[in-house]
Design a protein around this motif. Structure first.
Motif, mmCIF file in Angstrom:
data_model
loop_
_atom_site.group_PDB
_atom_site.id
_atom_site.type_symbol
_atom_site.label_atom_id
_atom_site.label_comp_id
_atom_site.label_asym_id
_atom_site.label_seq_id
_atom_site.Cartn_x
_atom_site.Cartn_y
_atom_site.Cartn_z
ATOM 1 N N LEU A 13 16.577 -11.559 15.761
ATOM 2 C CA LEU A 13 17.153 -10.551 16.642
ATOM 3 C C LEU A 13 16.531 -9.212 16.285
ATOM 4 C CD1 LEU A 13 19.388 -9.911 18.764
ATOM 5 C CD2 LEU A 13 20.856 -9.392 16.828
ATOM 6 N N ALA A 37 17.175 -3.634 20.805
ATOM 7 C CA ALA A 37 18.181 -4.198 19.897
ATOM 8 C C ALA A 37 19.546 -4.255 20.570
ATOM 9 C CB ALA A 37 18.251 -3.381 18.611
ATOM 10 N N GLN A 40 19.650 -7.111 23.001
ATOM 11 C CA GLN A 40 19.734 -8.385 22.298
ATOM 12 C C GLN A 40 21.148 -8.633 21.751
ATOM 13 O OE1 GLN A 40 16.385 -8.780 19.552
ATOM 14 N NE2 GLN A 40 15.306 -7.350 20.883
ATOM 15 N N ILE A 41 21.783 -7.599 21.247
ATOM 16 C CA ILE A 41 23.153 -7.748 20.732
ATOM 17 C C ILE A 41 24.104 -8.105 21.864
ATOM 18 C CG2 ILE A 41 25.087 -6.462 19.738
ATOM 19 C CD1 ILE A 41 22.907 -5.015 17.998
ATOM 20 N N LEU A 44 23.536 -11.746 22.703
ATOM 21 C CA LEU A 44 24.152 -12.601 21.679
ATOM 22 C C LEU A 44 25.659 -12.691 21.906
ATOM 23 C CD1 LEU A 44 24.030 -14.234 19.015
ATOM 24 C CD2 LEU A 44 24.295 -12.051 17.817
ATOM 25 N N HIS A 45 26.289 -11.564 22.137
ATOM 26 C CA HIS A 45 27.739 -11.536 22.369
ATOM 27 C C HIS A 45 28.114 -12.374 23.595
ATOM 28 C CE1 HIS A 45 31.840 -10.158 22.592
ATOM 29 N NE2 HIS A 45 31.620 -9.718 23.818
ATOM 30 N N ARG A 68 17.202 -9.755 10.200
ATOM 31 C CA ARG A 68 17.774 -9.892 11.546
ATOM 32 C C ARG A 68 17.548 -11.280 12.145
ATOM 33 N NH1 ARG A 68 15.607 -4.593 11.333
ATOM 34 N NH2 ARG A 68 13.661 -5.482 12.021
#
Length: 168
Positions: A13, A37, A40-41, A44-45, A68
């Motif tokens: 990540l 970033a 990407q977070i 992911l969530h 990461r």
């Protein structure tokens, strides 16, 4: 005897995903990297939320590793439910972006006789013995032969099925 399908995925990540000759020796975090970033977070969530609600999902674990790198280990009622998850919703939308986000990514799938989430050591051994690397634009030297660093196995967070989701 009940058979359960288990899936392990290793993804990075927010790594710098440029060939070495384009990479400065010291790179401050720039606005585009922060934006990437954040995207990407959020992905992911959303994928974790999709997992918790997916038909056939039993339980799993998320491991935040060094540099990461994130590992997801999930147990499914059967392969059809796992594939339905992989090819739909936020997970499907995020996977094509993996090409540019990561320099290492791999996965392995196996069948086991119970609902237990395997240990990270067992999962890593399975990955090295039976796994396959995923396509990435700028692979690290360890990518193709799965010689990545041993994962730090402490601190895995459980992924639990939502109580109001369809049971496995």
């Amino acid at each position: 005897m009940t058979r359960r399908d288990t899936n392990l995925a290793q993804n990075c990540l927010a790594r710098v995903d440029r060939p070495a000759h384009h990479q400065p020796a010291a790179t401050p975090v720039s606005h585009p990297d922060c934006r990437s970033a954040l995207i990407q977070i959020v992905a992911l969530h959303r994928s974790l939320s999709q997992t918790r609600n997916a038909a056939g999902f039993i339980q799993g674990s998320l491991l935040a590793d060094r540099k990461r790198t994130f590992w997801t280990l999930t147990v499914w009622a059967d392969q059809a439910d796992m594939r339905a998850f992989m090819t739909s919703g936020p997970h499907r939308k995020a996977m094509p972006k993996l090409l540019g986000w990561c320099d290492e990514a791999s996965l392995v799938h196996w069948t086991q006789s119970d609902d237990a989430v395997p240990s990270w050591n067992v999962a890593s051994d399975r990955m090295r013995a039976e796994g396959r690397s995923s396509k990435v634009r700028y692979p690290s030297p360890r990518h193709g032969d799965l010689t990545y660093a041993e994962p730090w196995t402490r601190g895995g967070l459980p992924i639990r099925r939502r109580t109001d989701a369809r049971p496995a």
